[in-house]
Scaffold this active site. Structure first.
Site, PDB file in Angstrom:
ATOM      1  CD  GLU A   1      -2.305   2.039  -3.443  1.00 12.86           C
ATOM      2  OE1 GLU A   1      -3.419   2.314  -3.884  1.00 12.86           O
ATOM      3  OE2 GLU A   1      -1.971   2.328  -2.274  1.00 12.86           O
TER       4      GLU A   1
ATOM      5  CG  ASP B   1      -1.896   1.069   1.295  1.00 16.33           C
ATOM      6  OD1 ASP B   1      -2.780   1.077   0.421  1.00 16.33           O
ATOM      7  OD2 ASP B   1      -1.807   1.936   2.189  1.00 16.33           O
TER       8      ASP B   1
END
Ligand code: CA
Length: 658
Positions: free
Chosen positions: A370, A341
């Site tokens: 990400e 993340d």
């Protein structure tokens, strides 16, 4: 609450000899916090600037006061130790750190591997008791090449909570162990459904111990995505059948992994090391105030996560923690991959250290993340694992928000995307097909979120059109539909979008339930919406069976044809060629000469973003059409066609081979 001023004094040497946290000695041992054996337990806490550290022992995981408190002794490299003789199995513990004159709140530590209910106290268990039967024979499920993976992102509750799932252990890890479950019409749900669909890896939304769900009030049936980490090395309690029993969540997580592995499906975990649920009172900060986080120049907490804090992977002990944590999940839980993340908060060096450490477990373990942050970070962009720096990351992929938003519409405005007839996106779609690399036939114009290619290999790119974030695909397509678009057209847009994802070079990724045309009633970012919004209604599989079989066909097509899964840019340059069919909003390419060992000599792919049929001139040849106008048949061609004239259906793709 520890006031920031106190923290700064502590950091700047008020209580200890360190001028700053950067001077703290690093402890490189592997025995931090607890080493258990039936004859005795050894404790070692790293807290260099502490003035005193206490160990508290409890009979209960959440209630009552300590039955014993022990002063820990200063030991090497900033650590503090204590030893307790006898078998502590079944007991719980916390640490308490004193900085200056102030005792901080208790913490179970950050390396903690088992906890009581709600994760406030560490539990002492015998890990042998957490292994399900046959665990020693359980093996990783890993792709030969990462581009072979077909990733399915799923939330624990979405998957099984609906009455139409037919699953008993609703919202639990154990849902993934139930076979033979069916929807109201008798079609397979649960793990049987996954097998039928053909995905290779499930990507679990946060399943480590997070803070937003009260594990003692499960009857409230609260929902949260779980991006609020509390204990990184422990599974979430609310997904177990008995959060008060520290063994339950661990054993059941392993049962889930084992069950998926038996079906040939790998498990990827969403890991959120970039921030903690709370900052000042996090389990990390209560050990070593200020060390594990980044701060702005004015001393305030920096917040690249948008969640109130950001961790400092660039500090030695945070880096060590992240690296050892993923290795722990890979080894103890047999996890096959990690999705980072807000990976753009972490530094490149840490991500490459993660890769190197996982390589020692198995170099095929999947890593992606990400490549962005939610807000600015004080650490320089050149140091961070951002999308634009992906070529400096070894064996790590990033999500392409460019393909996502080229297809369904840019999240920063309200326009539809290529699949719904928006023009001028042909180049962005080509860029997607070429895995966001610098590729012949693709220019740097209108690449949606980027001004130049960033990937240097197809193995660096996750192609997707939606995930848990934002609106799900159906809702997004509905909310941005062009004037007059019917629901039947929305379904075409949906199929076309995924056809691009599955025929593009890179790694395909879908959000659970998209294959049964799930929606979330138009709700955006459903991170704490009720189950009624988030659950997958498995009766959709029957209602939208045409969508399901199409997705199933796309996955089968990709799995059977390595041309869509090329492993490096050189190979792509040899076999992938964009062709010009001279119709606006149409993108076409060939995969020629048995690309990547494909059984098909030449493959022609045409995407028609127009909401009307278009006539094109096919390249010379006799073509077997396997995808056309919303139908798919990978093994048995739908029909054959000779060049030149060919009609591509409105808002759909045609795929053919010779
Ligand atoms: Ca929890």
């Amino acid at each position: 609450m520890l006031l920031l001023s106190t923290l700064l004094i502590a950091c700047s040497g008020g209580s200890k000899k360190y001028a700053s946290v950067d001077e703290y000695p690093v402890y490189d041992g592997n025995d931090l916090e607890l080493t258990y054996s039936p004859s005795g337990s050894k404790f070692r806490v790293w807290s260099p600037a502490a003035d005193e550290v206490k160990l508290l022992l409890f009979d209960n995981g959440s209630e009552g006061s300590a039955y014993e408190m022990k002063d820990m002794k200063r030991a090497k490299n900033g650590t503090w130790t204590a030893t307790v003789d006898g078998d502590l199995k079944g007991k719980f513990y916390t640490f308490q750190v004193k900085i200056g004159e102030q005792w901080l709140d208790e913490t179970p530590g950050m390396w903690v591997k088992a906890v009581g209910i709600n994760g406030k106290r560490a539990a002492i268990i015998d890990f042998k008791e957490t292994n399900p039967e046959g665990w020693e024979n359980d093996k990783h499920v890993l792709p030969e090449n990462v581009t072979d993976a077909v990733i399915y992102e799923v939330h624990m509750r979405d998957f099984s909570i609906s009455p139409t799932s037919g699953i008993k252990n609703k919202g639990k890890f154990l849902a993934f162990t139930e076979k033979g479950t069916k929807n109201s019409a008798g079609q397979a749900t649960g793990i049987d459904h996954l097998k039928e669909l053909g995905i290779t890896h499930v990507h679990l939304l946060p399943s480590y111990d997070f803070a937003s769900i009260d594990e003692s009030k499960l009857e409230e049936n609260k929902y949260n995505w779980g991006y609020d980490p509390q204990n990184y090395n422990v599974p979430e309690g609310s997904y177990s059948t008995d959060p008060a029993n520290p063994v339950s969540r661990i054993k059941e997580f392993k049962q889930m992994v084992q069950s998926l592995h038996k079906e040939g499906i790998g498990v990827i975990m969403d890991v959120v090391y970039n921030h903690t649920y709370v900052g000042e009172n996090s389990h990390l900060n209560l050990l070593v105030p200020g060390y594990f986080y980044r701060f702005n120049e004015d001393g305030t907490w920096s917040d690249a996560s948008g969640c109130g804090n950001e961790t400092a992977s660039d500090r030695a002990m945070m880096r060590k923690f992240i690296v050892e944590s993923v290795v722990y999940w890979a080894k103890e839980y047999h996890v096959d991959g990690f999705r980072f993340d807000l990976m753009g908060i972490h530094d490149i060096e840490t991500m490459n250290a993660v890769r190197a450490a996982l390589d020692k477990v198995d170099p095929r373990i999947i890593i992606y993340g990400e490549g962005w942050t939610a807000a600015a970070s004080p650490l320089g962009e050149d140091k961070r694992a951002l999308k634009k720096n992906v070529s400096q990351l070894n064996g790590i992929a990033v999500f392409s928000d460019d393909i996502r938003d080229a297809l369904k519409g840019n999240w920063t405005n309200d326009f539809p995307g290529f699949v719904a007839g928006r023009d001028s996106l042909e180049n962005a779609v080509k860029f997607a097909v070429a895995a966001s690399t610098d590729f012949p036939g693709v220019t740097n114009k209108k690449l949606v979120h980027t001004d130049k290619p960033y990937a240097t290999q197809p193995t660096q790119i996750i192609n997707y059109v939606s995930c848990h974030d934002d609106m799900c695909l159906v809702d997004k397509l509905r909310s941005r539909k062009p004037a007059g678009a019917t629901e039947a057209e929305i379904q075409k847009f949906n199929k076309l979008a995924q056809t691009v994802v599955f025929t593009a070079q890179g790694i395909p990724f879908i959000f659970a339930g998209e294959e049964v045309y799930r929606d979330k009633k138009g709700v955006n970012n459903t991170y704490q919406s009720p189950d009624s919004i988030n659950q997958i209604n498995w009766d959709n599989k029957t209602i939208y069976n045409d969508i399901f079989t199409y997705y199933q066909g796309l996955i089968a097509l990709r799995k059977e044809h390595p041309a869509f899964r090329m492993t490096d840019l050189e190979m792509m340059k040899k076999h992938l060629k964009f062709i010009e069919l001279n119709v606006p909003n149409v993108v076409a390419f060939t995969l020629s000469d048995n690309a990547n060992g494909d059984s098909w000599k030449n493959i022609l792919v045409i995407y028609n973003g127009n909401r009307k049929n278009v006539s094109v001139d096919l390249p010379e040849g006799e073509w077997n059409v396997v995808v056309h106008d919303g139908k798919i048949s990978p093994n048995d061609p739908l029909f054959a066609v000779k060049n030149p004239r060919f009609v591509v259906g409105a808002s759909s793709a045609s795929v053919m081979w010779e």
